[in-house]
Scaffold this motif. Structure first.
Motif, PDB file in Angstrom:
ATOM      1  N   SER A  24       0.830  -1.209   0.000  1.00  0.00           N
ATOM      2  CA  SER A  24       0.000   0.000   0.000  1.00  0.00           C
ATOM      3  C   SER A  24       0.863   1.256   0.000  1.00  0.00           C
ATOM      4  CB  SER A  24      -0.933   0.008   1.216  1.00  0.00           C
ATOM      5  OG  SER A  24      -0.194  -0.059   2.418  1.00  0.00           O
ATOM      6  N   ASP A  25       2.154   1.091  -0.251  1.00  0.00           N
ATOM      7  CA  ASP A  25       3.054   2.228  -0.394  1.00  0.00           C
ATOM      8  C   ASP A  25       3.199   2.501  -1.889  1.00  0.00           C
ATOM      9  OD1 ASP A  25       5.388   3.884  -0.696  1.00  0.00           O
ATOM     10  OD2 ASP A  25       5.993   3.335   1.336  1.00  0.00           O
ATOM     11  N   ALA A  26       2.604   3.587  -2.354  1.00  0.00           N
ATOM     12  CA  ALA A  26       2.586   3.882  -3.787  1.00  0.00           C
ATOM     13  C   ALA A  26       3.990   4.020  -4.358  1.00  0.00           C
ATOM     14  CB  ALA A  26       1.774   5.145  -4.050  1.00  0.00           C
ATOM     15  N   ARG A  27       4.930   4.501  -3.557  1.00  0.00           N
ATOM     16  CA  ARG A  27       6.309   4.652  -4.044  1.00  0.00           C
ATOM     17  C   ARG A  27       6.941   3.297  -4.289  1.00  0.00           C
ATOM     18  NH1 ARG A  27       8.300   7.822   1.038  1.00  0.00           N
ATOM     19  NH2 ARG A  27       7.070   6.069   1.843  1.00  0.00           N
ATOM     20  N   HIS A  28       6.681   2.349  -3.406  1.00  0.00           N
ATOM     21  CA  HIS A  28       7.221   0.998  -3.580  1.00  0.00           C
ATOM     22  C   HIS A  28       6.636   0.339  -4.824  1.00  0.00           C
ATOM     23  CE1 HIS A  28       8.259   0.599   1.000  1.00  0.00           C
ATOM     24  NE2 HIS A  28       8.940   1.552   0.382  1.00  0.00           N
ATOM     25  N   VAL A  29       5.338   0.522  -5.031  1.00  0.00           N
ATOM     26  CA  VAL A  29       4.698  -0.085  -6.197  1.00  0.00           C
ATOM     27  C   VAL A  29       5.243   0.522  -7.479  1.00  0.00           C
ATOM     28  CG1 VAL A  29       2.498  -0.451  -7.384  1.00  0.00           C
ATOM     29  CG2 VAL A  29       2.622  -0.644  -4.883  1.00  0.00           C
ATOM     30  N   GLU A  30       5.368   1.828  -7.507  1.00  0.00           N
ATOM     31  CA  GLU A  30       5.902   2.496  -8.703  1.00  0.00           C
ATOM     32  C   GLU A  30       7.320   2.030  -9.003  1.00  0.00           C
ATOM     33  OE1 GLU A  30       6.392   7.014 -10.523  1.00  0.00           O
ATOM     34  OE2 GLU A  30       6.242   6.730  -8.350  1.00  0.00           O
ATOM     35  N   ALA A  31       8.146   1.884  -7.966  1.00  0.00           N
ATOM     36  CA  ALA A  31       9.530   1.440  -8.162  1.00  0.00           C
ATOM     37  C   ALA A  31       9.567   0.003  -8.672  1.00  0.00           C
ATOM     38  CB  ALA A  31      10.314   1.566  -6.860  1.00  0.00           C
ATOM     39  N   ARG A  77      -0.368  11.955  -3.730  1.00  0.00           N
ATOM     40  CA  ARG A  77       0.767  12.603  -4.395  1.00  0.00           C
ATOM     41  C   ARG A  77       1.942  12.648  -3.432  1.00  0.00           C
ATOM     42  NH1 ARG A  77      -2.458  17.954  -6.018  1.00  0.00           N
ATOM     43  NH2 ARG A  77      -3.004  17.644  -3.823  1.00  0.00           N
ATOM     44  N   PRO A  78       3.160  12.716  -3.968  1.00  0.00           N
ATOM     45  CA  PRO A  78       4.330  12.790  -3.088  1.00  0.00           C
ATOM     46  C   PRO A  78       4.195  13.951  -2.106  1.00  0.00           C
ATOM     47  CG  PRO A  78       5.009  12.413  -5.355  1.00  0.00           C
ATOM     48  CD  PRO A  78       3.538  12.677  -5.398  1.00  0.00           C
ATOM     49  N   GLY A  79       4.467  13.674  -0.856  1.00  0.00           N
ATOM     50  CA  GLY A  79       4.393  14.699   0.176  1.00  0.00           C
ATOM     51  C   GLY A  79       3.061  14.777   0.892  1.00  0.00           C
ATOM     52  N   ASP A  80       2.015  14.103   0.346  1.00  0.00           N
ATOM     53  CA  ASP A  80       0.722  14.100   1.018  1.00  0.00           C
ATOM     54  C   ASP A  80       0.792  13.291   2.309  1.00  0.00           C
ATOM     55  OD1 ASP A  80      -0.364  15.535  -1.037  1.00  0.00           O
ATOM     56  OD2 ASP A  80      -1.518  13.886  -1.908  1.00  0.00           O
ATOM     57  N   GLU A  81      -0.056  13.637   3.258  1.00  0.00           N
ATOM     58  CA  GLU A  81      -0.210  12.800   4.450  1.00  0.00           C
ATOM     59  C   GLU A  81      -0.758  11.449   4.014  1.00  0.00           C
ATOM     60  OE1 GLU A  81      -2.612  12.792   8.726  1.00  0.00           O
ATOM     61  OE2 GLU A  81      -2.574  14.603   7.469  1.00  0.00           O
TER      62      GLU A  81
END
Length: 325
Positions: A71-78, A118-122
């Motif tokens: 559920s970490d969007a950054r991990h999924v994108e990577a 979005r990056p930086g959002d809570e």
């Protein structure tokens, strides 16, 4: 032999999934931090998904199936960036929490979604899953399954939500149990074992699309009555209205001072999603009483009176019951 990469594989759902793929004859690799062992028969590649080299250990080969639950969007994108070209098929396990409206009953997979994180959002779980879905669809849509489970239940559930009720009825015995008002409230669940089997099925067939993976809607009162019967509870069942529960700081849905599965009256759409795609793809739903019996056995093993991640402590429950007169 089918080669499967599970991004995770050492947790609850991902562990069931890895074991089911192994039982189906696949060669399974789990990429995880290594704080827990991989299931027997699976290879473990230790990696921190926040690290820039997280996928170096699995980029030297092609994969028939990649499954991601994060559920970490950054991990999924990577992960998509590193492995999309290596994957014949990709399954992303999302959530029903991606949908924007919770007051529309019977909504299907075409319903509007929340704004993506979005990056930086809570951090927001639903919005993070929307962003993760977008990454998968942008790179892999012709060969990706996006599966949106609702409340996942069954033995081993680390959230302690579903198991609270059958455990509390069993612990109370012939004493009273507090329940919320259930009129007009619905609930939907899916057994973790049915969900894992479905994820294997879509991976084996290479199905691409979006599916709500959830059981049929049912009245919350019916589920509580099933839990009471399975537990053998013979005491009184006493209902408190929303206002009284909130006066006692009893929370909705989940948490250490919650009555799990109870939702505000205006959120009934959350638990009435259509599951027709899941059904049409052969997704199975075992009888609720079987899931409850297995869950109760697990709850007894872990301790009916243990400290829980979700549920109202018995002493606090008795205090609310005393206020009911």
């Amino acid at each position: 032999m089918t080669s499967v990469l599970v991004l995770g594989g050492t947790g609850w759902l991902s562990g069931w999934l890895a074991r089911d793929w192994i039982a189906a004859g696949a060669e399974v690799t789990c990429l995880a931090r290594g704080t827990r062992p991989a299931p027997d028969g699976a290879a473990l590649v230790e990696a921190d998904r926040a690290a820039p080299d997280a996928y170096d250990g699995v980029m030297d080969r092609d994969w028939d199936e990649v499954v991601d639950i994060s559920s970490d969007a950054r991990h999924v994108e990577a992960a998509v960036s590193a492995l999309a070209d290596r994957a014949a098929h990709w399954t992303y396990v999302s959530t029903l929490s991606v949908y924007a409206a919770v007051d529309v009953e019977g909504a299907d997979e075409s319903a509007a979604l929340l704004e993506p994180a979005r990056p930086g959002d809570e951090y927001d779980y639903g919005r993070a899953k929307v962003a993760a879905e977008a990454s998968v669809r942008a790179a892999l849509e012709p060969r990706a399954a996006i599966v949106r489970p609702g409340l996942i239940v069954g033995p081993g559930d680390p959230s302690d939500r579903f198991g609270y009720w059958v455990a509390r009825f069993a612990m109370a015995g012939d004493e009273p149990v507090l329940v919320p008002q259930t009129g007009g409230r619905s609930v939907q669940v899916i057994d973790v074992r049915d969900l894992a089997a479905f994820l294997v099925s879509v991976g084996r067939t290479g199905w691409a699309g979006i599916a709500n993976a959830i059981g049929d809607p049912m009245p919350l009162g019916d589920l509580l009555e099933h839990a009471r019967t399975v537990a053998g509870h013979t005491g009184e069942v006493r209902s408190a209205d929303d206002a009284l529960l909130q006066e006692h700081d009893v929370a909705y849905w989940m948490g250490p001072r919650a009555l799990p599965l109870w939702l505000p009256a205006d959120m009934n759409g959350f638990a009435t999603r259509t599951n027709s795609v899941y059904r049409n793809l052969g997704g199975s739903l075992r009888p609720l009483d079987r899931t409850l019996r297995d869950t109760l056995a697990d709850e007894r093993e872990r301790g009916l009176d243990r400290e829980r991640r979700s549920g109202l402590p018995r002493t606090d429950e008795l205090a609310v019951l005393a206020d009911l007169g």
